[in-house]
Design an enzyme around this catalytic site. Structure first.
Site, PDB file in Angstrom:
ATOM      1  N   ASP A  26       0.851  -1.203   0.000  1.00 12.72           N
ATOM      2  CA  ASP A  26       0.000   0.000   0.000  1.00 12.72           C
ATOM      3  C   ASP A  26       0.886   1.253   0.000  1.00 12.72           C
ATOM      4  O   ASP A  26       0.641   2.203  -0.759  1.00 12.72           O
ATOM      5  CB  ASP A  26      -0.897  -0.049   1.250  1.00 12.72           C
ATOM      6  CG  ASP A  26      -1.695   1.218   1.462  1.00 12.72           C
ATOM      7  OD1 ASP A  26      -2.703   1.399   0.761  1.00 12.72           O
ATOM      8  OD2 ASP A  26      -1.313   2.037   2.326  1.00 12.72           O
ATOM      9  N   LYS A  52       1.413   4.339  -2.872  1.00 16.25           N
ATOM     10  CA  LYS A  52       1.270   5.760  -2.539  1.00 16.25           C
ATOM     11  C   LYS A  52       2.545   6.544  -2.856  1.00 16.25           C
ATOM     12  O   LYS A  52       2.487   7.663  -3.381  1.00 16.25           O
ATOM     13  CB  LYS A  52       0.907   5.906  -1.055  1.00 16.25           C
ATOM     14  CG  LYS A  52      -0.497   5.371  -0.737  1.00 16.25           C
ATOM     15  CD  LYS A  52      -0.719   5.278   0.766  1.00 16.25           C
ATOM     16  CE  LYS A  52      -2.135   4.854   1.120  1.00 16.25           C
ATOM     17  NZ  LYS A  52      -2.301   4.530   2.548  1.00 16.25           N
TER      18      LYS A  52
HETATM   19  N1  HSE Z   1      -4.802   0.742   4.634  1.00 16.84           N
HETATM   20  C1  HSE Z   1      -4.372   2.110   4.636  1.00 16.84           C
HETATM   21  C2  HSE Z   1      -3.509   2.379   5.859  1.00 16.84           C
HETATM   22  C3  HSE Z   1      -5.514   3.113   4.645  1.00 16.84           C
HETATM   23  O1  HSE Z   1      -3.366   1.534   6.753  1.00 16.84           O
HETATM   24  O2  HSE Z   1      -2.955   3.475   5.924  1.00 16.84           O
HETATM   25  C4  HSE Z   1      -6.079   3.393   3.289  1.00 16.84           C
HETATM   26  O3  HSE Z   1      -5.144   4.040   2.471  1.00 16.84           O
END
Ligand code: HSE
Ligand code: NAP
Length: 445
Positions: A198, A202
């Protein structure tokens, strides 16, 4: 005439956005012009936290993106292929798009922004990175007059929550993860968060904006936090550091200067920025601005010229936070729709044509922390020092403070080194009969 929204998804982000837009009491006056025209969901029978007329809710998402009456499609459904194809269809049908979907943008951004530029529409994504933190528009606009050197972020709340609890409670990764899942801070399948995927999505987006070139996600190095142990957190603490999952995008110019290199080893076109982009657990000095970002919070530190350091801090997820970001994109689009449609505003559109060149990890220049388990016998520290010296690795500190059973525990922090040289030194060290294992290897900012 009002601006009609077709919203794809009514989960956490979609519900927060509808709630914000339905409450007309204290928003920007332009939001008064927004009409929630259609909302697409998977199930019409699910109880909802917002009240919408029956005619608004539908399971036919294809119909929303092709409805001529819809001006803006808000994609807050998540997932990959379905979201990608609906975004592309919306664009082909001349609709502006707002999305919170970093996974789709980091994988298919090239295709999506090319299509959007050809169709003369905008794709806005403020909620995709940092939840409620305004960082996408600042990078596109207010900060774009600067030469950015480095973007360093804590951009995954789940892992920051887990590392913060391991730090404060001295817990193991697996125990804290299980508790975080029980409390709803971590997903049942935590893979994307704890393996750094993730955060990689980003930082690919932030790097693209900061350095003015597209990024291939496969070029983003990513390492998660599963291997971070309470032993390392305790050693880091003694040495004056905390351990954070950092996502870093850095211009390679300063890296090359440190490594005494003036040109990149990979072929380059003069216009393509050369950068390193990576996600990994990192020792952060306690005085560093990101060291005190704890719990589920996110923060992004941007360093550039002439501005110096700017840090954005706030909630990286949640209904209200993401609704704020999604609605700010809607607001920008409502303003854009009021103007003549002769040309796209380059401060809202994607203007990148080329890809950034990514520095291979072996050429990265950084400090390292390594923990060794060795036989407790004379001369071991000297042998380690010799191996490091053979590969030009200079040590900042080397300490032997503890034992694991019969084995001595030796912790090393290096000065800036090229990662390839450091790994060659480790390969040589692993051949020493006195060395049992190297349980931890972490980078240091
Ligand atoms: N799963 C992400 C986090 C939140 O733990 O920051 C959504 O972007
Ligand atoms: P969520 O709670 O799971 O909601 C998803 C919504 O989309 C649901 O309403 C679901 O319908 C609908 N949906 C999903 N697939 C569908 C399909 N194939 N057909 C029709 N409807 C479908 O997701 P979320 O947490 O709001 O996240 C949405 C997006 O925002 C994701 O890309 C996520 O990464 C991003 N994001 C989330 C946060 C956050 O804090 N949650 C923060 C930043 C970014 P039903 O309701 O009928 O099931």
């Amino acid at each position: 005439m009002g601006v009609k929204l077709g919203i794809l998804g009514l989960g956490t982000v979609g519900t927060g956005t509808v709630q914000l837009l339905q409450d007309k009491s204290f928003r920007h006056p332009l939001l008064q012009e927004v009409e929630i025209y259609r909302v697409g969901v998977r199930s019409l029978d699910k109880p909802r936290a917002v009240t919408l007329p029956d005619s608004v809710l539908t399971t036919d998402l294809e119909a929303i993106v092709s409805d001529p009456a819809v001006d803006i499609v808000v994609e807050v459904m998540g997932g990959l292929e379905k979201a990608r194809s609906l975004i592309l269809k919306a664009i082909q049908n001349g609709k502006h798009v707002v999305t919170a979907n970093k996974a789709v943008i980091s994988r298919f951004g090239d295709e999506i922004f090319t299509a959007a530029n050809q169709a003369g529409v905008y794709v806005m994504l403020e909620a995709a990175v940092g939840g409620g933190i305004p960082v996408i528009q600042p990078l596109k606009q207010s900060l774009s007059v600067n030469r950015i050197h480095t973007v360093t972020g804590i951009i995954n709340g789940t892992t920051n929550y887990i590392l913060t609890r391991m730090q404060t409670e001295g817990g193991n990764f697996s125990d804290v993860l299980a508790d975080a899942q029980r409390l709803g801070y971590a997903e049942a399948d935590p893979t994307a968060d704890v393996d750094g995927l993730d955060a990689a999505d980003k930082i690919a987006i932030l790097a693209s904006l900061a350095f003015g070139g597209r990024i291939k996600l496969k070029d983003v190095y990513s390492e998660g936090i599963r291997q971070v142990s309470k032993t390392d957190i305790a050693y880091a603490e003694k040495l004056g550091f905390v351990i954070k999952l950092l996502a870093i995008a850095q211009s390679a110019a300063p890296l090359a200067a440190i490594a005494n290199r003036t040109t990149p080893s990979s072929p380059s076109s003069p216009s393509s920025p050369l950068i390193s982009v990576r996600v990994h657990p990192t020792l952060v000095p306690k005085a560093h601005p990101l060291a005190s970002i704890n719990g589920v919070n996110n923060a992004i530190l941007i360093e550039g010229e002439p501005i110096g350091q700017v840090m954005f801090f706030g909630p990286g997820a949640g209904a209200g936070a993401t609704a704020s970001a999604v609605s700010s994109d809607i607001l920008n689009l409502v303003a854009a729709l009021k103007k003549s449609k002769t040309a796209l505003n380059p401060l809202l559109a994607c203007a990148h044509q080329d890809y950034c060149q990514i520095v291979p990890m072996a050429e990265l220049v950084t400090r390292f922390y390594a923990r060794f388990l060795t036989k407790d016998q004379p001369g071991v520290i000297g042998k380690l020092g010799t191996c490091f010296g053979n590969h030009g690795v200079s040590l900042e500190s080397i300490v032997q403070t503890g034992f694991q059973g019969e084995l001595a525990e030796i912790v090393v922090v290096t000065h800036d080194v090229q990662e390839g040289d450091f790994r060659q030194a480790l390969t040589e060290i692993q051949t020493l009969t006195a060395v049992d294992s190297i349980p931890s290897l972490l980078r240091v900012v």
